[in-house]
Write an enzyme that holds these catalytic residues in place. Structure first.
Site, PDB file in Angstrom:
ATOM      1  N   HIS A  13     -10.441 -15.952   3.670  1.00 33.20           N
ATOM      2  CA  HIS A  13      -9.334 -16.014   4.658  1.00 33.20           C
ATOM      3  C   HIS A  13      -9.910 -15.759   6.046  1.00 33.20           C
ATOM      4  O   HIS A  13     -10.251 -14.632   6.389  1.00 33.20           O
ATOM      5  CB  HIS A  13      -8.269 -14.954   4.339  1.00 33.20           C
ATOM      6  CG  HIS A  13      -7.101 -15.005   5.271  1.00 33.20           C
ATOM      7  ND1 HIS A  13      -5.809 -15.136   4.811  1.00 33.20           N
ATOM      8  CD2 HIS A  13      -6.999 -14.975   6.621  1.00 33.20           C
ATOM      9  CE1 HIS A  13      -4.984 -15.173   5.844  1.00 33.20           C
ATOM     10  NE2 HIS A  13      -5.686 -15.064   6.961  1.00 33.20           N
ATOM     11  N   HIS A  15      -9.975 -17.049  10.434  1.00 34.98           N
ATOM     12  CA  HIS A  15      -9.526 -17.832  11.592  1.00 34.98           C
ATOM     13  C   HIS A  15     -10.715 -18.065  12.511  1.00 34.98           C
ATOM     14  O   HIS A  15     -11.360 -17.095  12.930  1.00 34.98           O
ATOM     15  CB  HIS A  15      -8.457 -17.082  12.387  1.00 34.98           C
ATOM     16  CG  HIS A  15      -7.240 -16.730  11.588  1.00 34.98           C
ATOM     17  ND1 HIS A  15      -6.116 -17.508  11.579  1.00 34.98           N
ATOM     18  CD2 HIS A  15      -6.988 -15.689  10.762  1.00 34.98           C
ATOM     19  CE1 HIS A  15      -5.209 -16.962  10.778  1.00 34.98           C
ATOM     20  NE2 HIS A  15      -5.714 -15.853  10.274  1.00 34.98           N
ATOM     21  N   VAL A  16     -11.002 -19.340  12.811  1.00 36.53           N
ATOM     22  CA  VAL A  16     -12.091 -19.620  13.765  1.00 36.53           C
ATOM     23  C   VAL A  16     -11.584 -20.364  15.007  1.00 36.53           C
ATOM     24  O   VAL A  16     -12.375 -20.722  15.879  1.00 36.53           O
ATOM     25  CB  VAL A  16     -13.262 -20.395  13.128  1.00 36.53           C
ATOM     26  CG1 VAL A  16     -13.999 -19.523  12.116  1.00 36.53           C
ATOM     27  CG2 VAL A  16     -12.807 -21.702  12.495  1.00 36.53           C
ATOM     28  N   ASN A  41      -3.463 -22.293  11.284  1.00 34.13           N
ATOM     29  CA  ASN A  41      -2.449 -21.972  12.309  1.00 34.13           C
ATOM     30  C   ASN A  41      -2.963 -22.223  13.722  1.00 34.13           C
ATOM     31  O   ASN A  41      -2.989 -21.343  14.573  1.00 34.13           O
ATOM     32  CB  ASN A  41      -1.936 -20.524  12.152  1.00 34.13           C
ATOM     33  CG  ASN A  41      -3.016 -19.475  12.333  1.00 34.13           C
ATOM     34  OD1 ASN A  41      -4.192 -19.728  12.072  1.00 34.13           O
ATOM     35  ND2 ASN A  41      -2.637 -18.295  12.787  1.00 34.13           N
ATOM     36  N   LYS A  99      -1.055 -23.199   3.069  1.00 32.73           N
ATOM     37  CA  LYS A  99      -0.720 -21.871   3.593  1.00 32.73           C
ATOM     38  C   LYS A  99       0.754 -21.788   3.948  1.00 32.73           C
ATOM     39  O   LYS A  99       1.284 -22.639   4.668  1.00 32.73           O
ATOM     40  CB  LYS A  99      -1.576 -21.599   4.844  1.00 32.73           C
ATOM     41  CG  LYS A  99      -1.275 -20.283   5.557  1.00 32.73           C
ATOM     42  CD  LYS A  99      -1.748 -19.065   4.754  1.00 32.73           C
ATOM     43  CE  LYS A  99      -1.227 -17.774   5.351  1.00 32.73           C
ATOM     44  NZ  LYS A  99      -2.207 -17.057   6.137  1.00 32.73           N
ATOM     45  N   HIS A 136       1.308 -15.643   3.712  1.00 35.04           N
ATOM     46  CA  HIS A 136       1.467 -14.510   4.632  1.00 35.04           C
ATOM     47  C   HIS A 136       2.742 -13.809   4.185  1.00 35.04           C
ATOM     48  O   HIS A 136       3.834 -14.281   4.467  1.00 35.04           O
ATOM     49  CB  HIS A 136       1.565 -14.985   6.091  1.00 35.04           C
ATOM     50  CG  HIS A 136       1.647 -13.823   7.037  1.00 35.04           C
ATOM     51  ND1 HIS A 136       0.602 -13.438   7.836  1.00 35.04           N
ATOM     52  CD2 HIS A 136       2.641 -12.930   7.267  1.00 35.04           C
ATOM     53  CE1 HIS A 136       0.951 -12.357   8.519  1.00 35.04           C
ATOM     54  NE2 HIS A 136       2.194 -12.033   8.194  1.00 35.04           N
ATOM     55  N   HIS A 174      -4.218 -10.831   2.728  1.00 37.19           N
ATOM     56  CA  HIS A 174      -4.364  -9.588   3.495  1.00 37.19           C
ATOM     57  C   HIS A 174      -3.320  -8.540   3.122  1.00 37.19           C
ATOM     58  O   HIS A 174      -2.505  -8.148   3.934  1.00 37.19           O
ATOM     59  CB  HIS A 174      -4.362  -9.856   5.011  1.00 37.19           C
ATOM     60  CG  HIS A 174      -3.377 -10.875   5.500  1.00 37.19           C
ATOM     61  ND1 HIS A 174      -2.034 -10.824   5.222  1.00 37.19           N
ATOM     62  CD2 HIS A 174      -3.542 -11.985   6.259  1.00 37.19           C
ATOM     63  CE1 HIS A 174      -1.420 -11.846   5.779  1.00 37.19           C
ATOM     64  NE2 HIS A 174      -2.315 -12.571   6.415  1.00 37.19           N
ATOM     65  N   LEU A 219      -1.495  -8.276  11.977  1.00 40.29           N
ATOM     66  CA  LEU A 219      -0.355  -8.452  11.073  1.00 40.29           C
ATOM     67  C   LEU A 219      -0.848  -8.913   9.709  1.00 40.29           C
ATOM     68  O   LEU A 219      -1.719  -9.789   9.661  1.00 40.29           O
ATOM     69  CB  LEU A 219       0.639  -9.464  11.655  1.00 40.29           C
ATOM     70  CG  LEU A 219       1.482  -8.931  12.826  1.00 40.29           C
ATOM     71  CD1 LEU A 219       2.276 -10.049  13.469  1.00 40.29           C
ATOM     72  CD2 LEU A 219       2.406  -7.803  12.376  1.00 40.29           C
ATOM     73  N   ASP A 247      -9.659 -12.119   7.312  1.00 40.26           N
ATOM     74  CA  ASP A 247      -8.621 -12.345   8.320  1.00 40.26           C
ATOM     75  C   ASP A 247      -9.159 -12.046   9.723  1.00 40.26           C
ATOM     76  O   ASP A 247      -8.409 -11.604  10.599  1.00 40.26           O
ATOM     77  CB  ASP A 247      -7.353 -11.529   8.048  1.00 40.26           C
ATOM     78  CG  ASP A 247      -6.143 -12.087   8.803  1.00 40.26           C
ATOM     79  OD1 ASP A 247      -6.195 -13.250   9.245  1.00 40.26           O
ATOM     80  OD2 ASP A 247      -5.158 -11.352   8.967  1.00 40.26           O
TER      81      ASP A 247
HETATM   82  O1  DOR Z   1      -3.371 -10.312  12.702  1.00 40.08           O
HETATM   83  C1  DOR Z   1      -3.215 -11.498  12.447  1.00 40.08           C
HETATM   84  N1  DOR Z   1      -3.750 -12.480  13.211  1.00 40.08           N
HETATM   85  N2  DOR Z   1      -2.459 -11.816  11.398  1.00 40.08           N
HETATM   86  C2  DOR Z   1      -2.128 -13.086  11.138  1.00 40.08           C
HETATM   87  O2  DOR Z   1      -1.408 -13.306  10.187  1.00 40.08           O
HETATM   88  C3  DOR Z   1      -2.553 -14.192  12.013  1.00 40.08           C
HETATM   89  C4  DOR Z   1      -3.742 -13.831  12.764  1.00 40.08           C
HETATM   90  C5  DOR Z   1      -4.016 -14.791  13.920  1.00 40.08           C
HETATM   91  O3  DOR Z   1      -4.047 -15.998  13.698  1.00 40.08           O
HETATM   92  O4  DOR Z   1      -4.224 -14.310  15.031  1.00 40.08           O
HETATM   93 ZN    ZN Z   2      -4.817 -14.714   8.795  1.00 37.51          ZN
END
Ligand code: DOR
Ligand code: ZN
Length: 344
Positions: A13, A15-16, A41, A99, A136, A174, A219, A247
């Site tokens: 999991h 995010h880049v 996202n 997702k 999520h 998460h 989150l 995450d």
């Molecule tokens: O803390 C978080 N950041 N939780 C998420 O679910 C999304 C993520 C983000 O894309 O910044």
């Molecule tokens: Zn995430």
């Protein structure tokens, strides 16, 4: 134990982001992990296989020469997603999951789903094709207390979903509470969970330590100490339902240090090292390889990586910030020490 060699881990999991941010953050993950599941996202979100494959090419272009790193792509579920798109994803090994963001739950979740009713057809197609749903898991009723949202989601949404679709594979992403640990532990093999390093190392006091700490805001939000302990117990239990998902969620510094700061902790710069710390503190370094390198691939029906990484107990200081596109990102432990190091 002063040194630990494990099969190369994967991040299930991550995010880049996109654009100029990519070359700033992808190398950190590629240095540590063999593969990573990339969250969709973006703005606009990745909702089709074609978009996912183009995004995959942009990510690959940010992987340093000579480094093997495989981005595993996901689609963002919307109320417009079609069963045909899911079928396209199911036959493409480069796309591994869909997702679910409840609309309004987190960063760039506006295009997510307001209720599951309109997407049941698509979820049925996913169940039929064995494509996992990554969730999520937070209730989005604004009246819901922010610290209770995961528990309310499990009760109100996840339990009915699993009952209605008894073969759908699900990852509760998460997880942050003892309730989620118990729930996932009590369900069948088709339900698993990822756990972040920051939720293993921090409780909610970290958000308010001596003042408001925006870089500890993520989150689902950090919870009480008893929940952190339950997460550590799950991660170090050897139960294959719990595996690594950082995450890591970088945001530009000014988007975090703001009157309305974004959610997300950037941990990719020290991801496996931070997990090693958490497992070391629990006296469970022998359980790290299962959690980080074996259980995730087993859930996704993939082989573990066939190369190894070595960690050694040796302190290093995290920089105060890292470049992030034309700005900067503040990493977890900025200016402070991490007690495990990756050797070459
Ligand atoms: O803390 C978080 N950041 N939780 C998420 O679910 C999304 C993520 C983000 O894309 O910044
Ligand atoms: Zn995430």
């Amino acid at each position: 134990m002063e040194r630990l060699t494990i099969l190369r881990p994967d991040d299930w999991h991550l995010h880049v982001r996109d654009g100029e941010a990519l070359p700033s953050v992808v190398p950190f993950s590629a240095r540590r992990f063999g593969r990573a599941i990339l969250m969709p996202n973006l703005k606009p979100p990745i909702t089709t296989v074609d978009q996912a494959l183009l995004y995959r090419e942009r990510v690959l272009a940010a992987v340093p020469e000579g480094v093997q790193f495989e981005p595993l792509m996901t689609l963002y579920l919307t109320e417009q997603t079609s069963a045909a798109e899911v079928e396209r994803a199911a036959v493409d090994p480069r796309v591994v999951a869909v997702k679910l963001y409840p609309a309004g739950a987190t960063t760039n979740s506006e295009a997510g789903v307001h209720s599951l009713e309109p997407v049941y057809g698509v979820l049925e197609a996913m169940a039929e094709h064995g494509l996992p749903l990554l969730i999520h898991g937070e209730d989005t009723d604004p009246a819901s207390d922010i610290f209770d949202r995961e528990e309310r989601f499990i009760e109100g949404t996840l339990v009915p979903l699993l009952r209605r679709l008894p073969t759908l594979k699900v990852v509760l992403e998460h997880i942050t509470t003892a309730t989620a640990v118990e729930f996932v532990g009590s369900t069948s093999k088709r339900v698993a969970a990822t756990i972040t390093a920051h939720h293993l190392l921090l409780n909610r006091n970290a958000i308010f330590e001596g003042g408001l700490r925006p870089h500890a805001y993520c989150l689902p939000v950090l919870k009480r100490e008893r929940h952190r302990r339950a997460l550590v117990e799950a991660a170090t239990s050897g139960n294959p339902k719990f595996f690594l998902g950082t995450d890591s969620a970088p945001h530009p510094r000014d988007a975090k240090e703001s009157a309305c700061g974004c959610a997300g902790c950037f941990t990719a710069h020290a991801a496996i090292e931070l997990y090693a710390e958490a497992f070391d503190q629990a006296g469970a370094l022998d359980k790290l390889e299962g959690f980080a390198s074996r259980f995730g691939p087993a859930f996704y029906g993939l082989d573990p990586n066939n190369t190894r990484v070595t960690l050694e107990r040796s302190e290093w200081q995290v920089p105060a910030s890292y470049p992030f596109g034309s700005g900067e990102v503040i990493p977890m432990r900025a200016g402070e020490v991490v007690s495990w190091r990756l050797t070459d």
